[in-house]
Scaffold this motif. Structure first.
Motif, PDB file in Angstrom:
ATOM      1  N   UNK A 153       0.838  -1.212   0.000  1.00 18.41           N
ATOM      2  CA  UNK A 153       0.000   0.000   0.000  1.00 18.41           C
ATOM      3  C   UNK A 153       0.867   1.253   0.000  1.00 18.41           C
ATOM      4  N   UNK A 154       1.900   1.267   0.832  1.00 20.34           N
ATOM      5  CA  UNK A 154       2.823   2.407   0.880  1.00 20.34           C
ATOM      6  C   UNK A 154       3.440   2.658  -0.494  1.00 20.34           C
ATOM      7  N   UNK A 155       3.892   1.588  -1.152  1.00 23.73           N
ATOM      8  CA  UNK A 155       4.500   1.738  -2.487  1.00 23.73           C
ATOM      9  C   UNK A 155       3.503   2.303  -3.491  1.00 23.73           C
ATOM     10  N   UNK A 156       2.250   1.870  -3.416  1.00 24.57           N
ATOM     11  CA  UNK A 156       1.222   2.377  -4.333  1.00 24.57           C
ATOM     12  C   UNK A 156       0.923   3.851  -4.076  1.00 24.57           C
ATOM     13  N   UNK A 157       0.922   4.257  -2.817  1.00 27.09           N
ATOM     14  CA  UNK A 157       0.691   5.671  -2.494  1.00 27.09           C
ATOM     15  C   UNK A 157       1.850   6.538  -2.984  1.00 27.09           C
ATOM     16  N   UNK A 158       3.075   6.065  -2.809  1.00 26.05           N
ATOM     17  CA  UNK A 158       4.247   6.806  -3.275  1.00 26.05           C
ATOM     18  C   UNK A 158       4.239   6.903  -4.799  1.00 26.05           C
ATOM     19  N   UNK A 159       3.747   5.869  -5.474  1.00 21.94           N
ATOM     20  CA  UNK A 159       3.700   5.857  -6.937  1.00 21.94           C
ATOM     21  C   UNK A 159       2.861   6.995  -7.495  1.00 21.94           C
ATOM     22  N   UNK A 160       1.900   7.479  -6.736  1.00 20.42           N
ATOM     23  CA  UNK A 160       1.004   8.530  -7.227  1.00 20.42           C
ATOM     24  C   UNK A 160       1.755   9.812  -7.590  1.00 20.42           C
ATOM     25  N   UNK A 235      17.838  12.918   6.082  1.00 23.57           N
ATOM     26  CA  UNK A 235      16.701  13.398   5.285  1.00 23.57           C
ATOM     27  C   UNK A 235      15.435  13.447   6.134  1.00 23.57           C
ATOM     28  N   UNK A 236      15.221  12.428   6.965  1.00 28.18           N
ATOM     29  CA  UNK A 236      14.040  12.412   7.838  1.00 28.18           C
ATOM     30  C   UNK A 236      14.045  13.611   8.780  1.00 28.18           C
ATOM     31  N   UNK A 237      15.212  13.944   9.319  1.00 30.79           N
ATOM     32  CA  UNK A 237      15.309  15.097  10.221  1.00 30.79           C
ATOM     33  C   UNK A 237      15.109  16.406   9.453  1.00 30.79           C
ATOM     34  N   UNK A 238      15.736  16.503   8.310  1.00 32.44           N
ATOM     35  CA  UNK A 238      15.637  17.726   7.504  1.00 32.44           C
ATOM     36  C   UNK A 238      14.198  17.992   7.085  1.00 32.44           C
ATOM     37  N   UNK A 239      13.477  16.934   6.712  1.00 35.19           N
ATOM     38  CA  UNK A 239      12.102  17.073   6.225  1.00 35.19           C
ATOM     39  C   UNK A 239      11.071  17.024   7.347  1.00 35.19           C
ATOM     40  N   UNK A 241      10.013  14.652   9.359  1.00 35.26           N
ATOM     41  CA  UNK A 241       9.109  13.505   9.387  1.00 35.26           C
ATOM     42  C   UNK A 241       9.307  12.776  10.716  1.00 35.26           C
ATOM     43  N   UNK A 242       8.221  12.413  11.359  1.00 36.85           N
ATOM     44  CA  UNK A 242       8.307  11.726  12.644  1.00 36.85           C
ATOM     45  C   UNK A 242       8.839  10.308  12.434  1.00 36.85           C
ATOM     46  N   UNK A 282      -2.809  -8.327  13.560  1.00 37.36           N
ATOM     47  CA  UNK A 282      -1.754  -7.321  13.440  1.00 37.36           C
ATOM     48  C   UNK A 282      -2.365  -5.921  13.525  1.00 37.36           C
ATOM     49  N   UNK A 283      -1.665  -5.032  14.244  1.00 38.29           N
ATOM     50  CA  UNK A 283      -2.236  -3.706  14.484  1.00 38.29           C
ATOM     51  C   UNK A 283      -1.177  -2.634  14.294  1.00 38.29           C
ATOM     52  N   UNK A 284      -1.533  -1.587  13.523  1.00 39.10           N
ATOM     53  CA  UNK A 284      -0.610  -0.494  13.210  1.00 39.10           C
ATOM     54  C   UNK A 284      -1.311   0.837  13.456  1.00 39.10           C
ATOM     55  N   UNK A 285      -0.578   1.792  14.034  1.00 36.62           N
ATOM     56  CA  UNK A 285      -1.115   3.130  14.301  1.00 36.62           C
ATOM     57  C   UNK A 285      -1.162   3.931  12.998  1.00 36.62           C
ATOM     58  N   UNK A 286      -2.271   4.620  12.770  1.00 38.86           N
ATOM     59  CA  UNK A 286      -2.434   5.397  11.534  1.00 38.86           C
ATOM     60  C   UNK A 286      -1.389   6.501  11.411  1.00 38.86           C
ATOM     61  N   UNK A 287      -0.960   7.032  12.531  1.00 40.28           N
ATOM     62  CA  UNK A 287       0.056   8.092  12.491  1.00 40.28           C
ATOM     63  C   UNK A 287       1.369   7.563  11.908  1.00 40.28           C
ATOM     64  N   UNK A 288       1.672   6.312  12.202  1.00 45.01           N
ATOM     65  CA  UNK A 288       2.896   5.704  11.684  1.00 45.01           C
ATOM     66  C   UNK A 288       2.772   5.396  10.202  1.00 45.01           C
ATOM     67  N   UNK A 289       1.575   5.037   9.753  1.00 49.68           N
ATOM     68  CA  UNK A 289       1.338   4.819   8.327  1.00 49.68           C
ATOM     69  C   UNK A 289       1.552   6.114   7.559  1.00 49.68           C
ATOM     70  N   UNK A 290       0.990   7.206   8.065  1.00 51.24           N
ATOM     71  CA  UNK A 290       1.138   8.510   7.411  1.00 51.24           C
ATOM     72  C   UNK A 290       2.606   8.927   7.353  1.00 51.24           C
ATOM     73  N   UNK A 291       3.345   8.702   8.446  1.00 52.69           N
ATOM     74  CA  UNK A 291       4.767   9.063   8.483  1.00 52.69           C
ATOM     75  C   UNK A 291       5.567   8.211   7.506  1.00 52.69           C
ATOM     76  N   UNK A 292       5.202   6.947   7.374  1.00 54.16           N
ATOM     77  CA  UNK A 292       5.896   6.056   6.442  1.00 54.16           C
ATOM     78  C   UNK A 292       5.747   6.554   5.007  1.00 54.16           C
ATOM     79  N   UNK A 293       4.536   6.873   4.601  1.00 55.61           N
ATOM     80  CA  UNK A 293       4.305   7.364   3.238  1.00 55.61           C
ATOM     81  C   UNK A 293       5.036   8.679   3.007  1.00 55.61           C
ATOM     82  N   UNK A 294       4.947   9.561   3.980  1.00 63.83           N
ATOM     83  CA  UNK A 294       5.593  10.879   3.861  1.00 63.83           C
ATOM     84  C   UNK A 294       7.106  10.739   3.721  1.00 63.83           C
TER      85      UNK A 294
END
Length: 303
Positions: A153-160, A235-239, A241-242, A282-294
C-alpha cells in the motif's frame, strides 16, 4: 483505507503470489492515468509472479514483498507452516481446492503440530491463510496481513507522485526469499540502480512504539551500510518527518538478499511498527502509516 483492506483480503501466501500480482496489474493500469508520471511495467515469465514499475530516470528502488505467511495442507489433516505464522487454536483459515472454497479451523496436538478441522479432506498442497477481519478505529488499523500488504500500500501511495524511481513487488520473502536476486540483477544492470528502500512492516518493541513515527532500522539480523542509513536519517530530520530508530538482532527482510547479491546495493528497512506480528490481529497506528508514506516520498526525491 479501502484499497488496504482489499490488499489484506487477497490470498497470496509465499509461492502463490499470482493473485496479488494480477490485482496490482489491474489496479495500476486503472489508476496510473491519474499519477504524476506514468510508469513502464515489467512482468512476465522472466519475472515469475513479480512486478517492476519504472518511473523516469531512477536512482532508488522500493522493494515491497507481496506474499504472506500461512499454511500448506499435508496429509491426514496435517498443516505445514509457510513462514512463521503465530495463531491460536480455533483460528479460521481460508482457501480453495478442487472442490471449492474452504473455511476451516486451526488445531494443535500436544506436540504443537498444526492440523485443520473441516468437514472433508482438503486437497494436498492447498494453501490456507487467515480469514481477514479488517477493522479501523480513530487511531489504528487491525487486520491479518498488514505485513506486508501495508508495505505494498505504501508503495502504491508513493507511486502517485513519483517521477524518478523503481518500485519492485517481490515474492517468497516470508519463506526464505528467492526472487530478489534476479530482480536486483535486472534493475542494477538495466538502470544502474543500487540504492534500495525496503517497504515492509516491523515490530512494536520496548524501543519502537506505536504512534511515534515510522521506524528506520539501523540493523536487524543483517547490518546495512551505516553511511547510507545515516543519509536516510538526515533526510528524515531535515524534512521533519516523525521517525524512530530501530536496532534489533533478529528478523530479516528483502534487504538480506540485496546485501548478499553480487551487486553493490545499499539498502535500509523503513517501515511502520506493528503489534501482534504474524497473528490474525496485526495492528498499526495510523500516524505511523502517514509518516511512512511521507518519508518515502521525500527519500525518493532526496536520495
Amino acid at each position: 483505507m479501502k484499497i488496504l483492506q482489499q490488499l489484506c483480503e487477497i490470498h497470496a501466501p509465499s509461492g502463490d503470489e499470482s493473485p496479488m500480482k494480477d490485482f496490482l496489474l489491474r489496479y495500476i493500469r486503472k489508476e496510473m492515468k491519474k499519477w504524476k508520471k506514468k510508469p513502464e511495467l515489467f512482468h512476465g515469465d522472466e519475472f515469475q509472479d513479480c512486478l517492476i514499475l519504472k518511473f523516469g530516470k531512477p536512482r532508488t528502488a522500493i522493494f515491497a514483498h507481496m506474499d504472506s505467511i500461512g499454511f500448506t495442507v499435508r496429509y491426514h489433516n496435517q498443516l505445514l507452516p509457510i513462514g512463521s505464522p503465530d495463531a491460536e487454536a480455533g483460528t479460521k483459515l481460508v482457501g480453495t481446492d478442487s472442490l471449492g472454497p474452504i473455511v476451516c479451523e486451526l488445531e494443535f496436538d500436544r506436540d504443537n503440530h498444526a492440523f485443520y478441522k473441516f468437514g472433508r479432506q482438503i486437497d494436498r498442497g492447498t494453501g490456507l491463510t487467515y480469514q481477514v477481519n479488517f477493522t479501523e478505529t480513530k487511531d489504528y488499523i487491525q487486520s491479518a496481513y498488514l505485513d506486508n500488504r501495508l508495505g505494498v500500500y505504501n508503495a502504491l501511495k508513493v507511486a502517485e507522485t513519483l517521477t524518478d524511481g523503481v518500485i519492485v513487488f517481490s515474492a517468497w520473502e516470508e519463506h526464505g526469499g528467492g526472487s530478489v536476486p534476479y530482480l536486483a540483477k535486472f534493475i542494477a544492470e538495466k538502470w544502474n540502480v543500487t540504492q534500495a528502500l525496503v517497504s515492509d512492516i516491523t515490530w512494536v518493541t520496548e524501543g519502537v512504539l506505536p504512534g511515534k513515527g515510522v521506524a528506520i532500522s539501523m540493523r536487524d539480523r543483517n547490518i546495512p551500510r551505516k553511511k547510507y542509513v545515516d543519509r536516510i536519517i538526515e533526510i528524515a530530520r531535515k524534512r521533519k518527518v516523525e521517525f524512530q530508530l530501530e536496532v534489533e538482532g533478529a528478523g530479516s527482510s528483502d534487504g538480506r538478499e540485496l546485501q548478499t547479491s553480487p551487486y553493490p546495493f545499499d539498502w535500509c528497512f523503513v517501515g511502520a511498527p506493528e503489534a501482534h506480528a504474524h497473528t490474525p490481529h496485526e495492528r498499526v497506528h495510523k500516524r505511523d502509516i502517514a509518516a511512512m508514506i511521507q518519508l518515502y516520498e521525500w527519500l525518493m526525491k532526496d536520495l
